[in-house]
Scaffold this motif. Structure first.
Motif, PDB file in Angstrom:
ATOM      1  N   LEU A   7       0.831  -1.208   0.000  1.00 12.12           N
ATOM      2  CA  LEU A   7       0.000   0.000   0.000  1.00 12.12           C
ATOM      3  C   LEU A   7       0.867   1.261   0.000  1.00 12.12           C
ATOM      4  N   ILE A   9       4.039   1.576  -0.940  1.00 12.46           N
ATOM      5  CA  ILE A   9       4.736   1.717  -2.228  1.00 12.46           C
ATOM      6  C   ILE A   9       3.755   2.218  -3.297  1.00 12.46           C
ATOM      7  N   GLY A  10       2.514   1.715  -3.232  1.00  9.80           N
ATOM      8  CA  GLY A  10       1.490   2.167  -4.175  1.00  9.80           C
ATOM      9  C   GLY A  10       1.201   3.652  -4.029  1.00  9.80           C
ATOM     10  N   ILE A  11       1.075   4.119  -2.777  1.00  4.92           N
ATOM     11  CA  ILE A  11       0.795   5.548  -2.530  1.00  4.92           C
ATOM     12  C   ILE A  11       1.938   6.405  -3.074  1.00  4.92           C
ATOM     13  N   SER A  13       4.059   5.577  -5.407  1.00  2.37           N
ATOM     14  CA  SER A  13       4.029   5.494  -6.876  1.00  2.37           C
ATOM     15  C   SER A  13       2.928   6.403  -7.435  1.00  2.37           C
ATOM     16  N   GLY A  14       1.762   6.383  -6.792  1.00  3.82           N
ATOM     17  CA  GLY A  14       0.647   7.217  -7.247  1.00  3.82           C
ATOM     18  C   GLY A  14       0.994   8.693  -7.197  1.00  3.82           C
ATOM     19  N   ALA A  15       1.634   9.090  -6.090  1.00  2.00           N
ATOM     20  CA  ALA A  15       2.035  10.500  -5.960  1.00  2.00           C
ATOM     21  C   ALA A  15       3.030  10.864  -7.053  1.00  2.00           C
ATOM     22  N   ILE A  17       3.399   9.392  -9.995  1.00  2.00           N
ATOM     23  CA  ILE A  17       2.707   9.396 -11.302  1.00  2.00           C
ATOM     24  C   ILE A  17       1.939  10.699 -11.500  1.00  2.00           C
ATOM     25  N   PHE A  18       1.242  11.133 -10.420  1.00  2.00           N
ATOM     26  CA  PHE A  18       0.465  12.370 -10.547  1.00  2.00           C
ATOM     27  C   PHE A  18       1.380  13.580 -10.742  1.00  2.00           C
ATOM     28  N   ALA A  19       2.458  13.636  -9.952  1.00  2.00           N
ATOM     29  CA  ALA A  19       3.392  14.760 -10.072  1.00  2.00           C
ATOM     30  C   ALA A  19       3.998  14.806 -11.474  1.00  2.00           C
ATOM     31  N   PHE A 115      -1.198  22.911  -9.344  1.00  2.00           N
ATOM     32  CA  PHE A 115      -2.171  22.005  -9.943  1.00  2.00           C
ATOM     33  C   PHE A 115      -2.570  22.478 -11.345  1.00  2.00           C
TER      34      PHE A 115
END
Lengths: 240, 201
Positions: A7, A9-11, A13-15, A17-19, A115
């Motif tokens: 979880l 590592i996923g968070i 990675s998600g951050a 990817i979004f950045a 943003f």
């Protein structure tokens, strides 16, 4: 335990990817053509060095990437002005001759919205051209394109330096077409309300110290009715 | 056994994917809601003038608030190491940079004062930049009034000052306190703002 690690590592990675999506989104912070590039009016073109050590004086909080110059200049460390920089620059005409003096004071703006691709700086210029007069320029600048095309690549570089050729308009307002407001104060500019655009050309930039090779330009559009009344200095004025 | 491992792997993968979605949502939320820039604000000390308008007093303690003094031909500029341009074009132009303070003696901004000697008359301009509020641009009268003060017109402003008109009085006040660490004096700038009505939409 392994689910928790997955979880986290996923968070992360998600951050990331979004950045990355925000930083490299081609539709965010895209610069259009300056309206003054296609004006029919006369324009005044002034250039200056974009390297702080070429300034007469450059000062900030003393802890930013660009060091104050000269070294012993008073720094802007107080809470109200910690996000402000001030510089005095020599302005040159189209022939590279000294045309006047420019004082630029800039502050990070609370209108910054990463943003939406807005890295906003509120800045003002006081420009004095001896023999011609003075003017005050008010603008908001957007450094988003500068950040993602120069600063990010410089940090990704193993040498912490970016080299290339980047030309961009910094001015993003307050004019509806992304132009700065100019108020003439003396001489032939007295009482005039004008528009301007500031642009920057960067050839080398490093993560420690900022610009190594850069040149700025102020393009000021004279009002149409000023064409007949103002004496024209050919070195400064370009007829589009 | 293989089925159990595969099932565990699926759950692990799903947890990872949920983490990615959470990461995207959290970053988006943080970028949208958290301010990237937060300017420090001092309370605006504005008083109502008896004859209309509002007044605000700024001052500059000399010499401690002086950032730069540049003029042609000066032997020792401020700051040390200042290389003021010696070009003939700028021979009649001098400029000063200061920190400016409010009535409570707190630094609230940066100011520039320029003097240009022209054939017709001198040009004296002030730029007062207060980061959290905006900028005032003032054209001073070339000649001082009786008593040594000088009056200037608020030519234009930005942000909070954009719609204001008015004038600014500049005067030098020498320090008489006699205290050891007191400034030599201060430049006082008393701004009187007169608002302009905004049309109804």
């Amino acid at each position: 335990m392994k689910y928790l690690i997955a979880l986290i590592i996923g968070i992360i990675s998600g951050a990331a990817i979004f950045a990355a999506g925000v930083a490299f989104n081609p539709f965010v912070g895209k610069q259009g053509l300056s309206p003054l590039a296609v004006t029919d009016s006369q324009t005044v073109t002034l250039t200056y060095s974009g390297v702080a050590s070429d300034d007469v004086v450059f000062t900030n909080d003393g802890e930013s990437r660009i060091s104050p110059y000269p070294e012993k200049v008073l720094q802007l460390w107080e809470a109200s002005i910690r996000q402000t920089s001030a510089s005095v620059k020599i302005l040159r005409d189209g022939r590279g001759q000294v045309a006047g003096l420019g004082i630029k004071i800039s502050s990070l703006s609370e209108a910054t919205r990463l943003f939406a691709g807005k890295a906003i700086v509120d800045s003002v210029w006081y420009v004095y051209l001896p023999g011609r007069g003075g003017m005050f320029i008010e603008q908001t600048e957007n450094y988003w394109d500068f950040l993602r095309r120069i600063v990010l690549p410089a940090y990704r570089s193993s040498a912490n330096i970016w080299q290339g050729s980047w030309i961009g308009n910094l001015t993003a307002g307050p004019g509806a077409l992304g132009t700065a407001k100019v108020a003439g104060s003396s001489g032939e500019f007295s009482g005039l309300e004008m528009l301007a655009v500031e642009s920057l050309t960067v050839r080398a930039w490093r993560t420690v110290g900022g610009p190594l090779a850069a040149e700025g330009q102020l393009l000021i559009e004279l009002p149409p009715d000023a064409d007949d009344e103002s004496p024209v200095d050919e070195a400064l004025v370009e007829d589009e | 056994m293989a089925r159990e491992l595969s099932s565990g792997g699926n759950v692990l993968l799903k947890t990872f994917l949920v983490g990615i979605l959470l990461g995207i949502a959290a970053t988006a939320g943080a970028l949208y809601s958290l301010p990237a820039v937060d300017q420090h604000r001092e309370v605006s000390l504005v008083t109502v003038a008896p004859n209309g308008g509002n007044q605000e007093s700024f001052h500059i303690n000399i010499p401690m608030d002086r950032i730069m003094v540049g003029t042609a031909g000066q032997k020792a500029g401020l700051p040390a190491g200042l290389d003021w341009p010696q070009d003939d074009v700028l021979a009649g132009v001098s400029a000063e940079l200061f920190k400016i303070r409010n009535a409570r003696d707190v630094v609230i901004g940066v100011a520039a004062r320029t003097v240009a000697k022209e054939e017709a008359s001198d040009v004296i301009d002030w730029v007062l930049h207060i980061p959290a509020r905006g900028t005032l641009f003032v054209n001073m009268a070339p000649d001082a009034q009786e008593g040594g003060h000088r009056i200037g017109r608020l030519r234009t402003g930005s942000n909070e000052f954009a719609l204001l008109k008015g004038f600014v009085v500049e005067r030098w006040v020498a320090d008489t306190s006699g205290e050891e660490d007191a400034p030599a004096g201060r430049i006082e700038l008393l701004a009187t703002y007169v608002g302009t009505a905004e049309p109804f939409e």
